[in-house]
Design an enzyme around this catalytic site. Structure first.
Site, PDB file in Angstrom:
ATOM      1  CG  HIS A 174     -18.029  30.666 -16.673  1.00  0.00           C
ATOM      2  ND1 HIS A 174     -18.161  30.057 -15.300  1.00  0.00           N
ATOM      3  CD2 HIS A 174     -18.655  29.884 -17.578  1.00  0.00           C
ATOM      4  CE1 HIS A 174     -18.447  28.726 -15.695  1.00  0.00           C
ATOM      5  NE2 HIS A 174     -18.641  28.895 -16.933  1.00  0.00           N
ATOM      6  CG  HIS A 176     -18.905  27.000 -21.529  1.00  0.00           C
ATOM      7  ND1 HIS A 176     -18.278  25.916 -21.068  1.00  0.00           N
ATOM      8  CD2 HIS A 176     -19.688  27.401 -20.511  1.00  0.00           C
ATOM      9  CE1 HIS A 176     -18.367  25.891 -19.838  1.00  0.00           C
ATOM     10  NE2 HIS A 176     -19.235  26.603 -19.419  1.00  0.00           N
ATOM     11  CE  LYS A 218     -15.789  26.043 -13.588  1.00  0.00           C
ATOM     12  NZ  LYS A 218     -16.467  26.179 -14.889  1.00  0.00           N
ATOM     13  CG  HIS A 264     -19.427  23.637 -11.866  1.00  0.00           C
ATOM     14  ND1 HIS A 264     -20.108  23.939 -12.926  1.00  0.00           N
ATOM     15  CD2 HIS A 264     -20.406  22.705 -11.075  1.00  0.00           C
ATOM     16  CE1 HIS A 264     -21.338  23.447 -12.916  1.00  0.00           C
ATOM     17  NE2 HIS A 264     -21.570  22.682 -11.985  1.00  0.00           N
ATOM     18  CG  HIS A 308     -21.925  28.950 -12.951  1.00  0.00           C
ATOM     19  ND1 HIS A 308     -21.683  27.887 -11.671  1.00  0.00           N
ATOM     20  CD2 HIS A 308     -21.236  28.161 -13.823  1.00  0.00           C
ATOM     21  CE1 HIS A 308     -20.893  26.767 -12.134  1.00  0.00           C
ATOM     22  NE2 HIS A 308     -20.593  27.026 -13.544  1.00  0.00           N
ATOM     23  CG  ASP A 311     -22.343  28.853 -17.473  1.00  0.00           C
ATOM     24  OD1 ASP A 311     -21.525  28.311 -18.126  1.00  0.00           O
ATOM     25  OD2 ASP A 311     -23.141  28.287 -16.779  1.00  0.00           O
TER      26      ASP A 311
HETATM   27  C1  NCD Z   1     -21.938  24.246 -19.308  1.00  0.00           C
HETATM   28  C2  NCD Z   1     -21.487  23.438 -20.550  1.00  0.00           C
HETATM   29  O1  NCD Z   1     -22.689  23.411 -21.178  1.00  0.00           O
HETATM   30  O2  NCD Z   1     -20.485  23.315 -21.006  1.00  0.00           O
HETATM   31  N1  NCD Z   1     -23.068  23.997 -18.980  1.00  0.00           N
HETATM   32  C3  NCD Z   1     -23.910  24.558 -17.834  1.00  0.00           C
HETATM   33  O3  NCD Z   1     -25.216  24.293 -17.754  1.00  0.00           O
HETATM   34  N2  NCD Z   1     -23.617  25.649 -17.525  1.00  0.00           N
HETATM   35  C4  NCD Z   1     -21.030  23.596 -18.262  1.00  0.00           C
HETATM   36  C5  NCD Z   1     -20.842  24.415 -16.784  1.00  0.00           C
HETATM   37  O4  NCD Z   1     -20.338  25.477 -16.856  1.00  0.00           O
HETATM   38  O5  NCD Z   1     -21.463  23.931 -16.052  1.00  0.00           O
HETATM   39 ZN    ZN Z   2     -19.702  27.347 -17.618  1.00  0.00          ZN
END
Ligand code: NCD
Ligand code: ZN
Length: 348
Positions: free
Chosen positions: A12, A14, A99, A136, A174, A246
């Site tokens: 996971h 970003h 997702k 999520h 998460h 995450d």
């Molecule tokens: C993530 C993001 O910034 O894209 N932020 C987070 O707090 N985890 C999005 C997500 O996975 O919830």
């Molecule tokens: Zn995330």
């Protein structure tokens, strides 16, 4: 102490786009093999052509000294997803998972769902193709306390969905609470990613000694009791818990303002943070299960044959605590303190 593990996977992450992608991708590509790439760009990834184009941008941005980096693309669950396109994307190997975001729960979630049950047809395609739904799990009901939102979502949406589609593989992303652990315990079809920051911190760290925007994420870091339950599950070696960092970079301009954006950037030092947690729990022998083999098994791949060595030793060097993007944004790195206690070497 020295331990060797198969090169880890991050189930996971970003990676963003443009200058931010260029700045962050190396942290992941030099440490991890598979990376489950989240689709919540400013314009969510809802079709296979966009996912493929995004994958190409990621691969082009990755450094030459990447380990064996294999970005895995996901689609964003929304009414914009065409089911024939989804099926074709899964069959061609471009799409690894879908997702689900509750609308408004987190960063770039405006295009998410208002009820999981609205997408049963899509989940049937997933179940039919043995493809996991990534969730999520956070209620957006404003009457639910922020620290109770994962439990409320699980109760109201996820348990009914799991009962309705027992053949659907679900990854609770998460996981942040005892309620999340209990959901995985009770459902053979479910597994969970756990983040370095949810394992290492609890809400007093976030709020007690000056509010810490850099620890603010969704789902919000919860109580010490919840943290302890996550540590127990992750360090147990159980097959249904595995690492998903995450890692979610936000510029300091978006973090240190009247409204901090949710997301912790931990791709740089998350592995050292996790090693610290396992070491403190007396469970370092289960580290490889969590970082490198459980997730691979869940997604039907072999663990990496390359290995990585973690050595517990004080590091003198001044470790970076921030990085900057080409357009001048600064991002804070989570976990630099743990990184002073572990040296990480990729083995040939
Ligand atoms: C993530 C993001 O910034 O894209 N932020 C987070 O707090 N985890 C999005 C997500 O996975 O919830
Ligand atoms: Zn995330």
């Amino acid at each position: 102490m020295t331990i060797e593990i198969p090169v880890p996977d991050d189930w996971h992450v970003h990676l963003r786009d443009d200058d931010m992608l260029d700045a962050v991708v190396g942290y992941t590509a030099r440490r991890f093999r598979y990376a489950m790439v989240m689709p919540n760009l400013a314009a969510p990834i809802t079709d296979v052509a966009d996912a493929e184009a995004y994958r190409d941008r990621i691969v082009a941005a990755a450094p030459d000294d990447a380990v064996d980096f294999r970005p895995q693309m996901t689609l964003y669950c929304s009414s914009a997803v065409d089911l024939a396109d989804l099926r074709a994307g899964i069959e061609s190997g471009v799409i690894r998972a879908v997702k689900y975001y509750p609308a408004g729960a987190t960063t770039n979630s405006a295009a998410g769902g208002t009820a999981m049950a609205d997408f049963i047809d899509l989940y049937e395609v997933l179940a039919d193709t043995d493809t996991r739904l990534l969730v999520h799990a956070e209620s957006t009901d404003p009457s639910v306390d922020i620290f109770a939102r994962e439990a409320a979502f699980i109760e109201r949406e996820l348990i009914p969905l799991a009962a309705r589609l027992p053949e659907l593989g679900i990854t609770l992303e998460h996981v942040s609470t005892k309620a999340g652990i209990a959901f995985v315990d009770d459902h053979e079809q479910a597994g969970a990613t756990v983040t370095p920051h949810h394992l290492a911190k609890e809400r007093s760290d976030l709020l007690a000694d000056g509010m810490r925007p850099d620890l603010y994420c969704k789902p919000v870091i919860n109580s010490a009791e919840d943290r302890d339950a996550l540590v127990a599950a992750a360090t147990s070696g159980r097959a249904d818990f595995f690492l998903g960092t995450d890692s979610a970079p936000h510029p300091t301009t978006a973090k240190y303002g009247p409204k901090a954006k949710a997301g912790v950037f931990n791709a740089a030092y998350g592995l050292e943070v996790v090693a610290d947690v396992f070491d403190r729990a007396g469970a370092i022998d289960n580290l490889a299960a969590f970082t490198s083999t459980n997730g691979a098994a869940c997604y039907g791949v072999e663990p990496s044959e390359r290995r990585l060595r973690l050595e517990k030793s004080d590091i003198d060097a001044d470790l970076a605590t921030t990085f900057s993007t080409a357009n001048g944004d600064e991002v804070v790195l989570f976990g630099a303190d743990a990184a002073t206690r572990w040296s990480v070497t990729l083995l040939d």
